[in-house]
Design a protein around this motif. Structure first.
Motif, PDB file in Angstrom:
ATOM      1  N   ILE C  38     -12.516   4.334 -12.577  1.00  0.00           N
ATOM      2  CA  ILE C  38     -11.672   3.759 -11.519  1.00  0.00           C
ATOM      3  C   ILE C  38     -10.371   3.249 -12.119  1.00  0.00           C
ATOM      4  CG2 ILE C  38     -13.524   3.144  -9.920  1.00  0.00           C
ATOM      5  CD1 ILE C  38     -13.352   0.278 -10.993  1.00  0.00           C
ATOM      6  N   VAL C  39      -9.356   3.235 -11.282  1.00  0.00           N
ATOM      7  CA  VAL C  39      -8.054   2.728 -11.704  1.00  0.00           C
ATOM      8  C   VAL C  39      -7.867   1.348 -11.073  1.00  0.00           C
ATOM      9  CG1 VAL C  39      -5.560   3.082 -11.607  1.00  0.00           C
ATOM     10  CG2 VAL C  39      -7.095   5.039 -11.894  1.00  0.00           C
ATOM     11  N   VAL C  40      -7.480   0.421 -11.922  1.00  0.00           N
ATOM     12  CA  VAL C  40      -7.318  -0.965 -11.488  1.00  0.00           C
ATOM     13  C   VAL C  40      -5.876  -1.378 -11.778  1.00  0.00           C
ATOM     14  CG1 VAL C  40      -7.926  -3.293 -12.233  1.00  0.00           C
ATOM     15  CG2 VAL C  40      -9.724  -1.652 -11.777  1.00  0.00           C
ATOM     16  N   VAL C  41      -5.182  -1.933 -10.796  1.00  0.00           N
ATOM     17  CA  VAL C  41      -3.810  -2.367 -11.046  1.00  0.00           C
ATOM     18  C   VAL C  41      -3.784  -3.856 -11.371  1.00  0.00           C
ATOM     19  CG1 VAL C  41      -2.337  -0.653  -9.970  1.00  0.00           C
ATOM     20  CG2 VAL C  41      -3.479  -2.304  -8.537  1.00  0.00           C
ATOM     21  N   VAL C  42      -3.113  -4.160 -12.451  1.00  0.00           N
ATOM     22  CA  VAL C  42      -3.059  -5.520 -12.983  1.00  0.00           C
ATOM     23  C   VAL C  42      -1.602  -5.967 -12.964  1.00  0.00           C
ATOM     24  CG1 VAL C  42      -3.615  -6.959 -14.974  1.00  0.00           C
ATOM     25  CG2 VAL C  42      -4.969  -4.899 -14.517  1.00  0.00           C
ATOM     26  N   GLY C  88      -4.345   4.914  -2.591  1.00  0.00           N
ATOM     27  CA  GLY C  88      -5.636   5.453  -3.003  1.00  0.00           C
ATOM     28  C   GLY C  88      -5.683   5.840  -4.464  1.00  0.00           C
ATOM     29  N   ASP C  89      -4.528   5.767  -5.121  1.00  0.00           N
ATOM     30  CA  ASP C  89      -4.521   6.151  -6.522  1.00  0.00           C
ATOM     31  C   ASP C  89      -5.141   5.077  -7.405  1.00  0.00           C
ATOM     32  OD1 ASP C  89      -2.459   7.240  -9.101  1.00  0.00           O
ATOM     33  OD2 ASP C  89      -3.674   8.553  -7.835  1.00  0.00           O
ATOM     34  N   ALA C  90      -5.119   3.853  -6.933  1.00  0.00           N
ATOM     35  CA  ALA C  90      -5.855   2.765  -7.582  1.00  0.00           C
ATOM     36  C   ALA C  90      -6.906   2.302  -6.581  1.00  0.00           C
ATOM     37  CB  ALA C  90      -4.929   1.627  -7.963  1.00  0.00           C
ATOM     38  N   GLN C  91      -8.047   1.869  -7.094  1.00  0.00           N
ATOM     39  CA  GLN C  91      -9.126   1.491  -6.184  1.00  0.00           C
ATOM     40  C   GLN C  91      -9.213  -0.020  -6.007  1.00  0.00           C
ATOM     41  OE1 GLN C  91      -9.801   3.999  -8.754  1.00  0.00           O
ATOM     42  NE2 GLN C  91      -8.984   5.205  -7.065  1.00  0.00           N
ATOM     43  N   ILE C  92      -8.783  -0.735  -7.052  1.00  0.00           N
ATOM     44  CA  ILE C  92      -8.874  -2.196  -6.994  1.00  0.00           C
ATOM     45  C   ILE C  92      -7.544  -2.781  -7.452  1.00  0.00           C
ATOM     46  CG2 ILE C  92     -10.093  -4.245  -7.859  1.00  0.00           C
ATOM     47  CD1 ILE C  92     -12.517  -2.478  -8.401  1.00  0.00           C
ATOM     48  N   LYS C 108      -1.721  -2.968   8.889  1.00  0.00           N
ATOM     49  CA  LYS C 108      -2.692  -1.863   8.937  1.00  0.00           C
ATOM     50  C   LYS C 108      -2.892  -1.174   7.586  1.00  0.00           C
ATOM     51  CE  LYS C 108      -3.007  -2.165  13.518  1.00  0.00           C
ATOM     52  NZ  LYS C 108      -2.917  -3.645  13.553  1.00  0.00           N
ATOM     53  N   ALA C 109      -2.602  -1.863   6.486  1.00  0.00           N
ATOM     54  CA  ALA C 109      -2.898  -1.277   5.180  1.00  0.00           C
ATOM     55  C   ALA C 109      -4.414  -1.216   5.012  1.00  0.00           C
ATOM     56  CB  ALA C 109      -2.291  -2.113   4.065  1.00  0.00           C
ATOM     57  N   PRO C 110      -4.945  -0.119   4.490  1.00  0.00           N
ATOM     58  CA  PRO C 110      -6.404   0.040   4.370  1.00  0.00           C
ATOM     59  C   PRO C 110      -6.959  -0.710   3.162  1.00  0.00           C
ATOM     60  CG  PRO C 110      -5.316   2.006   3.565  1.00  0.00           C
ATOM     61  CD  PRO C 110      -4.227   1.115   4.061  1.00  0.00           C
ATOM     62  N   ILE C 111      -6.854  -2.027   3.216  1.00  0.00           N
ATOM     63  CA  ILE C 111      -7.318  -2.851   2.087  1.00  0.00           C
ATOM     64  C   ILE C 111      -8.084  -4.041   2.631  1.00  0.00           C
ATOM     65  CG2 ILE C 111      -5.445  -2.229   0.505  1.00  0.00           C
ATOM     66  CD1 ILE C 111      -3.993  -4.782   1.302  1.00  0.00           C
ATOM     67  N   LYS C 112      -8.908  -4.645   1.768  1.00  0.00           N
ATOM     68  CA  LYS C 112      -9.524  -5.903   2.136  1.00  0.00           C
ATOM     69  C   LYS C 112      -9.757  -6.751   0.888  1.00  0.00           C
ATOM     70  CE  LYS C 112     -14.074  -3.745   2.588  1.00  0.00           C
ATOM     71  NZ  LYS C 112     -15.199  -3.555   3.511  1.00  0.00           N
ATOM     72  N   ILE C 113      -9.820  -8.051   1.109  1.00  0.00           N
ATOM     73  CA  ILE C 113     -10.010  -8.986  -0.006  1.00  0.00           C
ATOM     74  C   ILE C 113     -11.473  -8.949  -0.413  1.00  0.00           C
ATOM     75  CG2 ILE C 113     -10.009 -11.425  -0.659  1.00  0.00           C
ATOM     76  CD1 ILE C 113      -7.637 -11.805   1.272  1.00  0.00           C
ATOM     77  N   HIS C 231      -8.446 -10.689  -5.521  1.00  0.00           N
ATOM     78  CA  HIS C 231      -8.652  -9.279  -5.892  1.00  0.00           C
ATOM     79  C   HIS C 231      -8.964  -8.538  -4.599  1.00  0.00           C
ATOM     80  CE1 HIS C 231      -8.751 -10.885  -9.859  1.00  0.00           C
ATOM     81  NE2 HIS C 231     -10.018 -11.256  -9.860  1.00  0.00           N
ATOM     82  N   PHE C 232      -8.440  -7.347  -4.452  1.00  0.00           N
ATOM     83  CA  PHE C 232      -8.669  -6.605  -3.215  1.00  0.00           C
ATOM     84  C   PHE C 232      -8.975  -5.138  -3.524  1.00  0.00           C
ATOM     85  CE2 PHE C 232      -4.600  -4.314  -2.865  1.00  0.00           C
ATOM     86  CZ  PHE C 232      -3.855  -4.981  -3.818  1.00  0.00           C
ATOM     87  N   VAL C 233      -9.550  -4.458  -2.517  1.00  0.00           N
ATOM     88  CA  VAL C 233      -9.994  -3.073  -2.730  1.00  0.00           C
ATOM     89  C   VAL C 233      -9.468  -2.149  -1.646  1.00  0.00           C
ATOM     90  CG1 VAL C 233     -12.109  -3.748  -3.929  1.00  0.00           C
ATOM     91  CG2 VAL C 233     -12.138  -3.471  -1.450  1.00  0.00           C
ATOM     92  N   ASN C 234      -9.476  -0.875  -1.973  1.00  0.00           N
ATOM     93  CA  ASN C 234      -9.158   0.157  -0.980  1.00  0.00           C
ATOM     94  C   ASN C 234     -10.409   0.323  -0.118  1.00  0.00           C
ATOM     95  OD1 ASN C 234      -9.435   3.136  -0.149  1.00  0.00           O
ATOM     96  ND2 ASN C 234      -7.252   2.950  -0.623  1.00  0.00           N
ATOM     97  N   THR C 235     -10.274   0.146   1.192  1.00  0.00           N
ATOM     98  CA  THR C 235     -11.455   0.102   2.069  1.00  0.00           C
ATOM     99  C   THR C 235     -12.209   1.431   2.086  1.00  0.00           C
ATOM    100  OG1 THR C 235      -9.882   0.444   3.880  1.00  0.00           O
ATOM    101  CG2 THR C 235     -10.821  -1.738   3.681  1.00  0.00           C
ATOM    102  N   ALA C 236     -11.484   2.540   2.066  1.00  0.00           N
ATOM    103  CA  ALA C 236     -12.165   3.843   2.113  1.00  0.00           C
ATOM    104  C   ALA C 236     -13.018   4.050   0.871  1.00  0.00           C
ATOM    105  CB  ALA C 236     -11.136   4.963   2.239  1.00  0.00           C
ATOM    106  N   PHE C 237     -12.448   3.739  -0.298  1.00  0.00           N
ATOM    107  CA  PHE C 237     -13.199   3.903  -1.541  1.00  0.00           C
ATOM    108  C   PHE C 237     -14.400   2.948  -1.572  1.00  0.00           C
ATOM    109  CE2 PHE C 237     -13.820   5.288  -5.798  1.00  0.00           C
ATOM    110  CZ  PHE C 237     -14.383   4.206  -6.462  1.00  0.00           C
ATOM    111  N   ALA C 238     -14.166   1.716  -1.139  1.00  0.00           N
ATOM    112  CA  ALA C 238     -15.244   0.726  -1.159  1.00  0.00           C
ATOM    113  C   ALA C 238     -16.398   1.145  -0.247  1.00  0.00           C
ATOM    114  CB  ALA C 238     -14.710  -0.642  -0.750  1.00  0.00           C
TER     115      ALA C 238
END
Lengths: 248, 271, 335
Positions: C38-42, C88-92, C108-113, C231-238
């Motif tokens: 997985i790719v994580v953005v820091v 979607g290029d990063a998952q977290i 409407k960004a597909p993310i959640k905390i 920290h948040f995630v891409n909802t589709a990947f999650a």
């Protein structure tokens, strides 16, 4: 249909096609509205910002920065360009350095300007002036270098003093080419000012784009871009008209 | 006495050459820099001793420290320039081949060229991800404009009489393209590529400052963030030297490839 | 003629290959054997609360234990973090301003905390060492820097202003001066009296006596119960890979525990991975500014206050509805 009308029609047609594709892409969900705003929405937001928001004030700040850059670049650039031509040794010594500087990413030094001048318009003006300086210097040197020697001989044959020769022959001869340098400088300055305002989050229109991006107000970002393109159209039109006048 | 006068005259003669002036200028810059840094006239931490900057630069040259970042940036810039030339030159030739197409397209390119590409970087992230490709794309778009615009300028300068003469002599389309157009536009195209390289470097490295895990632009903001000013200056100097060398190499290569090509006088009519 | 055509074909094929390579989008997640990458953005490769746990988890094999491989990519913060995860290029996305995530979510960004990064503010405010200022009260009537409007340092600077005002002292002047380097220069050149930072930045200068810390985040009572970064995630990947997300946060938890139980080793990892030029003694002082409890991954505190702040600073137009709040936060991935 006249040729110019046909050309204008084609140009507008291309613009309309690009706008239509972008509009469809967003409305049909091909591209997420998180990344691209529908052009019609961007236009509406731009209008709202002009009428009710800060768009005009921010544009004024950007224009002032550009004017300051152009003034500094012109004064220093024309003088330095003249020296580069007048003293062959100086011209020969610094030409390579200028060419190297011209093609290197000077803008990456923006952090140094931020810490030196603070996060203010001064930093934007200081760095952007460099981008305007070099084309003006190069064009000024080239302008003096390419003066038709016959003109100078005619002046000499009329026993003109050095001052008269400079004022009545050299200056009119070099003005068009130097003006081309202004045009080039202005486009570089415009791009640099907007880019720096965006990256450093300071100033006018670029800062507006940066703040809008920071708050994910995508429609405002593209409204700002639309405003930027409109500004550049206006600038280029004014420069072209002025260039025609100068050449006359 | 005569010998010392002779050597003084020799030194004076040496100084009155471009190399001499350049050396003197360099010494003057060093002196002013050290004066500002050591006396604290301006904020001294922004003017670290030159020896520190040189030491840092030496590290880049002699150790593999900078290699992964150099590799990433070179890939982005090289790819950007290649892509920009791949599209910019043929499109420039196409648009420049007819006056009407030129008049339609050229203003549109000029208007779009002013937009700082870094602002639309998020769109590239969407399509190309956060890896090197999005930065390569930003660099490519930045380089496309000077390459295409200068190619158009070159096409504009091709005298119709040359084409007419070639046609009259029985030359086919391919021969006209390779024997008339190509040599005529080569100078402008080469200038466009050289300026495009500068644009590609700026575009790609600026994009690296936004999101990356390696790259020279990435390292510049890292050093800046840690206030490692000497390291930052040395890296900027390193990039400057690389850009100058690349510029010189391209100039030499183009001179060999097309000795008759005339370089653009006003170094980048557009940018 | 034939030779020429063949040469042209070869060139075109080569060009297409080059194009394919250049435009080849690296798969953002694929199985490398049994492990999911997985790719994580820091938001910064130096930050104690985000970067160091990632380095520790990588070095100590905590991610491997959970069958994941983490590729960390560094950004300049909120906006780029969110864009990377939305694409979607990063998952977290790690350590991003709560307000930035909420702001993107309502658009409407597909993310959640998925977790808290820190509760309470971890910024510090310092002054020049040769001044008489030693405590927050000494900042009365002075110029205090923060990064930019709407940021957590802005919240912190406002809290300082409120606390000083509540004591009946002369009001402070708040100035937006940008990042750590610009603020440091502003303080050293007298353009601001107090500048902000986060540990370990400036701690080496504090150790030398050039600077003095006068306000720690913990001093700001109104912010103790706020989670400024999440920290948040891409909802589709999650949704498709919940176990991967769970594995990531198990590893994060373990890394955080390790950091506080093994300071010296963690400091060494930090210095090496982030290429820190600060002396180890200054780096170790960072632990004085953080406590383990504040870095618990849950709960997320002060969402309402954050939303109100967002409305005040024009990030948001209106409060979130109940259903929006429910969709925004999902702590089910946490151990």
């Amino acid at each position: 249909m006249s040729e110019s009308t046909r050309i204008a029609a084609w140009r507008w047609g291309i613009i309309f096609a690009v706008v239509a594709v972008a509009e469809s892409a967003v409305r049909l969900g091909w591209i997420s509205s998180f990344f691209l705003a529908a052009p019609t929405r961007a236009a509406v937001v731009l209008w709202e910002q002009i009428v009710h928001g800060n768009a005009l004030w921010l544009t004024a700040i950007t224009l002032l920065e550009i004017a300051a850059c152009l003034a500094i670049s012109t004064v220093v650039g024309v003088f330095a360009g003249f020296l580069l031509w007048r003293y062959k040794l100086i011209g020969g010594s610094y030409e390579m350095f200028l060419a190297a500087l011209f093609s290197s990413p000077v803008i990456l030094a923006y952090p140094i300007f931020l810490v030196t001048f603070g996060r203010t318009s001064a930093a934007v003006i200081a760095l952007s002036s460099i981008f305007g300086l070099i084309p003006i210097m190069i064009n000024t040197k080239g302008a003096f270098q390419n003066v038709n020697p016959i003109l100078l001989q005619v002046g000499a044959s009329m026993n003109l003093t050095r001052k008269q020769l400079f004022r009545h022959i050299l200056v009119p001869a070099v003005a068009p080419t130097i003006f081309s340098g202004f045009r080039l400088a202005l486009t570089y300055i415009l791009k640099s000012v907007l880019g720096l305002e965006y990256v450093a989050q300071v100033g006018g229109v670029g800062m507006w784009l940066s703040d809008a991006a920071f708050m994910f107000k995508v429609e405002e970002v593209y409204a700002g871009l639309l405003g930027t393109i409109t500004l550049s159209i206006l600038f280029l039109y004014l420069i072209n008209r002025s260039e025609v006048l100068v050449r006359k | 006495m005569n010998n010392s006068r002779k050597s003084r005259t020799l030194i004076a003669a040496q100084l009155q050459t471009p190399l001499g002036v350049q050396a003197l200028t360099l010494l003057l810059i060093i002196a002013v820099w050290e004066l500002i840094g050591r006396t604290g006239i301006l904020f001294a931490e922004l003017f670290p001793p030159l020896i520190e900057i040189m030491r840092s630069l030496w590290t880049y040259v002699t150790t593999p420290l900078i290699l992964p970042h150099l590799k990433a940036s070179l890939y982005e810039v090289g790819g950007a320039l290649g892509l920009a030339a791949l599209f910019g030159i043929p499109l420039g030739i196409l648009w420049g081949s007819r006056t009407s197409w030129l008049e339609i397209v050229e203003p549109l390119i000029l208007y779009a060229a002013v937009v700082p590409k870094i602002v639309i970087f998020p769109v590239f992230i969407l399509f190309l991800g956060i890896d090197v490709h999005s930065k390569l794309a930003v660099g490519a778009i930045a380089a496309f404009f000077p390459i295409s615009l200068l190619t158009i300028a070159g096409m504009r300068e091709v005298k119709q009489v040359y084409v007419d003469v070639a046609r009259t002599a029985g030359a086919g389309a391919y021969q006209i393209a390779t024997r008339v157009y190509l040599p005529a536009i080569a100078g402008q195209v080469f200038t466009g590529i050289r300026i495009g390289m500068g644009a590609a470097v700026t575009g790609a490295l600026l994009a690296e400052t936004k999101v990356a895990k390696a790259g020279l632009g990435f390292m510049i903001v890292e050093y800046y963030g840690q206030f490692r000013i000497a390291d930052m200056y040395s890296l900027l100097l390193f990039i400057f030297i690389l850009a100058a060398l690349a510029n010189w190499a391209m100039k030499a290569l183009f001179a060999r490839l097309s000795p008759s090509a005339r370089a653009s006088q006003d170094a980048g009519m557009y940018f | 003629m034939k030779k020429r055509l063949s040469a042209v074909r070869q060139t075109v094929r080569l060009g297409l290959c080059v194009l394919c390579v250049l435009f080849g989008v690296a798969p953002s997640a694929w199985s490398a054997g049994a492990r999911t990458k997985i790719v994580v953005v820091v938001p910064h490769r130096i930050l104690f609360t985000v970067a160091l746990p990632v380095y520790v988890a990588q070095e100590k094999g905590f991610y491997k234990e959970n069958n994941i491989e983490v590729d960390a990519v560094f950004t300049r913060g909120g906006g780029e973090n969110v864009q990377a995860v939305v694409s979607g290029d990063a998952q977290i996305g790690l350590g991003t301003g709560t307000l930035a995530v909420i702001s993107a979510f309502v658009k409407k960004a597909p993310i959640k905390i998925a977790a808290a990064e820190i509760t309470g503010l971890d910024a510090i405010w310092y002054v020049q060492g040769n001044t008489a200022m030693r405590r927050m009260e000494d900042l009365a009537g002075k110029k205090i820097a923060y990064s930019r409007p709407g940021s957590s340092t802005h919240m912190g600077a406002l809290a300082i202003a409120d606390q000083i005002k509540a004591k009946g002292l002369k009001p402070v002047e708040l100035v937006s001066l940008g990042g750590i380097p610009e603020v440091y220069t502003a303080v050293r050149t007298g353009q601001a009296d107090a500048g902000w930072s986060v540990a370990p930045f400036q701690l080496d200068r504090v150790e030398k006596g050039e600077l003095r810390v006068v306000v720690k985040g913990d001093d700001l009572a109104s912010l103790r119960e706020i989670t400024p970064r999440v920290h948040f995630v891409n909802t589709a990947f999650a949704a498709k890979n919940p176990e991967v997300i769970r594995g990531f946060f198990r590893a994060q938890q373990k890394a955080l525990d390790y950091m506080f139980e093994n300071k010296t080793d963690s400091a060494k990892i930090w210095i090496r991975r982030a290429e820190l030029k600060f002396p180890e003694s200054a780096v170790l002082k960072t632990w004085d500014y953080y406590n383990r409890a504040a870095m618990n991954l849950k709960p997320i505190r002060g969402v309402q206050a954050t939303v109100e702040d967002g409305i005040r600073n024009k990030f948001l137009n209106q409060p979130l509805s109940e259903s929006e709040l429910k969709s925004l936060i999902d702590l089910s991935f946490l151990p």
